[in-house]
Each structure stands twice: as C-alpha cells, then as structure tokens.
Design a protein around this motif. Structure first.
Motif, PDB file in Angstrom:
ATOM      1  N   ILE A 191       0.887  -1.177  -0.108  1.00 24.11           N
ATOM      2  CA  ILE A 191       0.021   0.030  -0.109  1.00 24.11           C
ATOM      3  C   ILE A 191       0.881   1.227  -0.027  1.00 24.11           C
ATOM      4  O   ILE A 191       1.817   1.362   0.826  1.00 24.11           O
ATOM      5  CB  ILE A 191      -1.008   0.037   1.092  1.00 24.11           C
ATOM      6  N   VAL A 192       0.618   2.237  -0.788  1.00 24.04           N
ATOM      7  CA  VAL A 192       1.478   3.575  -0.982  1.00 24.04           C
ATOM      8  C   VAL A 192       0.478   4.593  -0.959  1.00 24.04           C
ATOM      9  O   VAL A 192      -0.758   4.602  -1.592  1.00 24.04           O
ATOM     10  CB  VAL A 192       2.168   3.299  -2.389  1.00 24.04           C
ATOM     11  N   LEU A 193       0.717   5.497  -0.148  1.00 24.05           N
ATOM     12  CA  LEU A 193       0.091   6.695   0.043  1.00 24.05           C
ATOM     13  C   LEU A 193       0.767   7.924  -0.491  1.00 24.05           C
ATOM     14  O   LEU A 193       1.940   7.956  -0.373  1.00 24.05           O
ATOM     15  CB  LEU A 193      -0.109   6.844   1.512  1.00 24.05           C
ATOM     16  N   TYR A 194       0.192   8.530  -1.538  1.00 20.53           N
ATOM     17  CA  TYR A 194       0.551   9.731  -2.236  1.00 20.53           C
ATOM     18  C   TYR A 194      -0.230  11.018  -1.649  1.00 20.53           C
ATOM     19  O   TYR A 194      -1.244  11.214  -2.203  1.00 20.53           O
ATOM     20  CB  TYR A 194       0.508   9.721  -3.750  1.00 20.53           C
ATOM     21  N   PRO A 195       0.459  11.937  -0.639  1.00 21.08           N
ATOM     22  CA  PRO A 195      -0.483  13.263  -0.333  1.00 21.08           C
ATOM     23  C   PRO A 195      -0.878  13.976  -1.436  1.00 21.08           C
ATOM     24  O   PRO A 195      -1.960  14.447  -1.324  1.00 21.08           O
ATOM     25  CB  PRO A 195       0.494  13.679   0.768  1.00 21.08           C
ATOM     26  N   THR A 196      -0.074  14.153  -2.661  1.00 21.49           N
ATOM     27  CA  THR A 196      -0.257  15.262  -3.441  1.00 21.49           C
ATOM     28  C   THR A 196      -0.079  14.782  -4.884  1.00 21.49           C
ATOM     29  O   THR A 196       0.467  13.657  -5.176  1.00 21.49           O
ATOM     30  CB  THR A 196       0.462  16.411  -3.221  1.00 21.49           C
ATOM     31  N   ALA A 197      -0.769  15.326  -5.883  1.00 19.25           N
ATOM     32  CA  ALA A 197      -0.328  15.137  -7.426  1.00 19.25           C
ATOM     33  C   ALA A 197       1.248  14.940  -7.662  1.00 19.25           C
ATOM     34  O   ALA A 197       1.540  14.255  -8.127  1.00 19.25           O
ATOM     35  CB  ALA A 197      -1.168  16.116  -8.309  1.00 19.25           C
ATOM     36  N   SER A 198       1.909  16.105  -7.019  1.00 23.06           N
ATOM     37  CA  SER A 198       3.320  16.212  -7.422  1.00 23.06           C
ATOM     38  C   SER A 198       4.115  14.976  -6.662  1.00 23.06           C
ATOM     39  O   SER A 198       4.958  14.549  -7.338  1.00 23.06           O
ATOM     40  CB  SER A 198       3.742  17.506  -7.015  1.00 23.06           C
ATOM     41  N   ASP A 199       3.543  14.427  -5.568  1.00 25.99           N
ATOM     42  CA  ASP A 199       4.231  13.540  -5.088  1.00 25.99           C
ATOM     43  C   ASP A 199       4.009  12.119  -5.935  1.00 25.99           C
ATOM     44  O   ASP A 199       5.009  11.526  -6.102  1.00 25.99           O
ATOM     45  CB  ASP A 199       3.577  12.985  -3.628  1.00 25.99           C
ATOM     46  N   LEU A 200       2.980  12.027  -6.379  1.00 24.20           N
ATOM     47  CA  LEU A 200       2.616  10.937  -7.173  1.00 24.20           C
ATOM     48  C   LEU A 200       3.332  10.799  -8.692  1.00 24.20           C
ATOM     49  O   LEU A 200       3.987   9.914  -8.921  1.00 24.20           O
ATOM     50  CB  LEU A 200       1.056  10.827  -7.741  1.00 24.20           C
ATOM     51  N   ALA A 201       3.415  12.203  -9.380  1.00 21.66           N
ATOM     52  CA  ALA A 201       4.091  12.329 -10.488  1.00 21.66           C
ATOM     53  C   ALA A 201       5.507  12.095 -10.241  1.00 21.66           C
ATOM     54  O   ALA A 201       6.218  11.611 -11.260  1.00 21.66           O
ATOM     55  CB  ALA A 201       3.848  13.753 -11.147  1.00 21.66           C
ATOM     56  N   SER A 202       6.054  12.431  -9.385  1.00 20.33           N
ATOM     57  CA  SER A 202       7.312  12.115  -8.875  1.00 20.33           C
ATOM     58  C   SER A 202       8.042  10.747  -8.570  1.00 20.33           C
ATOM     59  O   SER A 202       9.020  10.789  -8.777  1.00 20.33           O
ATOM     60  CB  SER A 202       8.116  13.036  -7.702  1.00 20.33           C
ATOM     61  N   LYS A 203       7.065   9.950  -8.289  1.00 22.86           N
ATOM     62  CA  LYS A 203       7.435   8.766  -7.992  1.00 22.86           C
ATOM     63  C   LYS A 203       6.811   7.311  -9.015  1.00 22.86           C
ATOM     64  O   LYS A 203       7.261   6.380  -9.093  1.00 22.86           O
ATOM     65  CB  LYS A 203       6.969   8.297  -6.545  1.00 22.86           C
ATOM     66  N   ILE A 204       5.883   7.870  -9.826  1.00 19.78           N
ATOM     67  CA  ILE A 204       5.292   6.850 -10.626  1.00 19.78           C
ATOM     68  C   ILE A 204       6.200   6.736 -12.074  1.00 19.78           C
ATOM     69  O   ILE A 204       6.609   7.781 -12.533  1.00 19.78           O
ATOM     70  CB  ILE A 204       3.922   7.183 -11.043  1.00 19.78           C
ATOM     71  N   ASP A 205       6.332   5.548 -12.241  1.00 22.44           N
ATOM     72  CA  ASP A 205       7.196   5.241 -13.549  1.00 22.44           C
ATOM     73  C   ASP A 205       6.070   4.571 -14.418  1.00 22.44           C
ATOM     74  O   ASP A 205       5.661   3.554 -14.445  1.00 22.44           O
ATOM     75  CB  ASP A 205       8.502   4.267 -13.138  1.00 22.44           C
ATOM     76  N   HIS A 206       5.816   5.467 -15.508  1.00 25.39           N
ATOM     77  CA  HIS A 206       4.704   5.174 -16.292  1.00 25.39           C
ATOM     78  C   HIS A 206       5.104   3.971 -17.306  1.00 25.39           C
ATOM     79  O   HIS A 206       4.204   3.183 -17.637  1.00 25.39           O
ATOM     80  CB  HIS A 206       4.481   6.385 -17.354  1.00 25.39           C
ATOM     81  N   HIS A 207       6.378   3.640 -17.475  1.00 23.78           N
ATOM     82  CA  HIS A 207       6.483   2.582 -18.160  1.00 23.78           C
ATOM     83  C   HIS A 207       6.542   1.102 -17.434  1.00 23.78           C
ATOM     84  O   HIS A 207       6.498   0.325 -18.055  1.00 23.78           O
ATOM     85  CB  HIS A 207       7.972   2.514 -18.672  1.00 23.78           C
ATOM     86  N   GLN A 208       6.115   1.430 -15.768  1.00 20.33           N
ATOM     87  CA  GLN A 208       5.951   0.278 -15.232  1.00 20.33           C
ATOM     88  C   GLN A 208       4.532  -0.170 -15.349  1.00 20.33           C
ATOM     89  O   GLN A 208       4.166  -1.222 -15.474  1.00 20.33           O
ATOM     90  CB  GLN A 208       6.044   0.533 -13.786  1.00 20.33           C
ATOM     91  N   PHE A 209       3.629   0.922 -15.661  1.00 21.12           N
ATOM     92  CA  PHE A 209       2.204   0.542 -16.017  1.00 21.12           C
ATOM     93  C   PHE A 209       2.110   0.245 -17.427  1.00 21.12           C
ATOM     94  O   PHE A 209       0.997  -0.612 -17.716  1.00 21.12           O
ATOM     95  CB  PHE A 209       1.311   1.749 -15.890  1.00 21.12           C
ATOM     96  N   ALA A 210       2.878   0.807 -18.295  1.00 19.80           N
ATOM     97  CA  ALA A 210       2.590   0.394 -19.865  1.00 19.80           C
ATOM     98  C   ALA A 210       3.887   0.045 -20.374  1.00 19.80           C
ATOM     99  O   ALA A 210       4.615   0.969 -20.871  1.00 19.80           O
ATOM    100  CB  ALA A 210       2.030   1.968 -20.330  1.00 19.80           C
ATOM    101  N   PRO A 211       3.915  -1.018 -20.444  1.00 18.24           N
ATOM    102  CA  PRO A 211       5.076  -1.627 -21.082  1.00 18.24           C
ATOM    103  C   PRO A 211       5.268  -1.641 -22.575  1.00 18.24           C
ATOM    104  O   PRO A 211       4.111  -0.859 -23.191  1.00 18.24           O
ATOM    105  CB  PRO A 211       4.865  -3.292 -21.157  1.00 18.24           C
ATOM    106  N   VAL A 212       6.470  -1.651 -23.277  1.00 13.44           N
ATOM    107  CA  VAL A 212       6.637  -1.194 -24.757  1.00 13.44           C
ATOM    108  C   VAL A 212       5.353  -1.721 -25.703  1.00 13.44           C
ATOM    109  O   VAL A 212       4.946  -1.287 -26.652  1.00 13.44           O
ATOM    110  CB  VAL A 212       7.878  -1.911 -25.252  1.00 13.44           C
TER     111      VAL A 212
END
Length: 65
Positions: free
Chosen positions: A32-53
């Motif tokens: 479980i991961v908590l992101y307090p703000t949109a900028s916290d999420l944006a700085s930690k999410i690797d979109h390629h982890q969600f969307a492979p090649v």
C-alpha cells in the motif's frame, strides 16, 4: 475521465496525476502506497511500469455528456 485517458495514453504522468483525488492510495503487488499530493505521485510513478513497450492505449467504450 477523458483527460485521465488522454494523459495516460500520452504517458504524461504529471497531467495524469492531476486527474486523481488526493490523498491517493494505491494497493498493488502486496503493498500500500500513499501519495499526499499530485506532485508526490508524479515524482514517484514510472509510467513504463504501468505501460510496457507492447502497450498502445486505453479508450473509453462510451462517453456521456
């Protein structure tokens, strides 16, 4: 919803994170991961982890006004 899909498909993590409500909680991979703000999420999410090649895009099946 359309902005969520547009920004996700564009792999624009900053815009995508702004479509969500905060604090944001993600439950995945046994954790479980908590992101307090949109900028916290944006700085930690690797979109390629969600969307492979091989990923192309998400789309809405139906749009209502």
């Amino acid at each position: 919803m359309m902005e969520y899909l547009r920004s996700f498909n564009a792999k624009d993590v900053e815009s995508w994170s702004k479509t969500m409500l905060f604090p944001h909680i993600r439950i995945a991979s046994g954790g479980i991961v908590l992101y307090p703000t949109a900028s916290d999420l944006a700085s930690k999410i690797d979109h390629h982890q969600f969307a492979p090649v091989s990923y192309t895009h998400l789309r809405a099946h139906e749009t209502r006004g």
